[in-house]
Scaffold this motif. Sequence first.
Motif, short mmCIF file in Angstrom:
data_model
loop_
_atom_site.label_atom_id
_atom_site.label_comp_id
_atom_site.label_asym_id
_atom_site.label_seq_id
_atom_site.Cartn_x
_atom_site.Cartn_y
_atom_site.Cartn_z
N SER A 85 0.55 -1.01 -0.19
CA SER A 85 -0.55 -0.16 0.41
C SER A 85 0.55 1.40 0.00
O SER A 85 0.14 2.28 0.26
CB SER A 85 -0.76 -0.16 1.21
N GLN A 86 2.36 0.65 0.13
CA GLN A 86 2.64 2.37 -0.11
C GLN A 86 3.66 2.69 -1.33
O GLN A 86 4.32 3.60 -0.71
CB GLN A 86 4.33 1.79 1.40
N ILE A 87 3.16 1.75 -1.89
CA ILE A 87 4.33 1.59 -3.38
C ILE A 87 3.04 2.86 -4.19
O ILE A 87 1.33 2.01 -4.72
CB ILE A 87 4.49 0.52 -3.97
N LYS A 88 3.12 3.99 -5.09
CA LYS A 88 2.62 4.58 -5.83
C LYS A 88 1.86 4.26 -7.58
O LYS A 88 1.61 4.02 -7.80
CB LYS A 88 2.35 6.49 -5.43
N ALA A 89 3.96 3.79 -7.25
CA ALA A 89 4.03 3.52 -9.46
C ALA A 89 5.08 2.39 -8.85
O ALA A 89 6.26 2.22 -8.21
CB ALA A 89 4.50 4.68 -10.05
N LEU A 90 5.07 1.72 -9.99
CA LEU A 90 5.79 0.03 -9.78
C LEU A 90 6.17 0.18 -11.96
O LEU A 90 5.37 -0.58 -12.03
CB LEU A 90 6.08 -0.40 -9.32
N ILE A 91 6.68 0.83 -12.53
CA ILE A 91 6.67 1.27 -14.20
C ILE A 91 8.00 0.43 -14.76
O ILE A 91 9.19 0.91 -14.51
CB ILE A 91 5.82 2.22 -14.51
#
Length: 135
Positions: A85-91
Amino acid sequence: MKLGELKSLGHNLADSFASGIGLLVGVYAMDVFAEAAASDPGYIEVNFIDASATGSVISATLQGAIESYSNALPELCKKHSIDPSQIKALIARFGTDSVYGPHFTVSVESIDGRSSTDRYIGFPGKRLRTRGRSN
């Protein structure tokens, strides 16, 4: 969560995806670089959070791999001691060209706004370091 931990997670996920074997999700044969090169614009950008992809047209097999990786993300986060839940983006953006050959760029951002973008060449992905500018 430290930004370095998120960067490590992003690299591990993208590097496994780039390998074409997909060991993080069992054995899953795919070639993201060939698919990226097969049509314009010549890259595939994968959002591992929501299992979406932009850029070149992708096959149903590659879309299935993206979904498998997205589904495996919570367990991988657990192994890295990261709260998903602490990850906003992983691209990750995958492409190939005559200068670098197969390469990928990993962009990560935490919900508190810390972010990083790193470029890797080959597979296993080795970080591409650029020379700093001198004044």
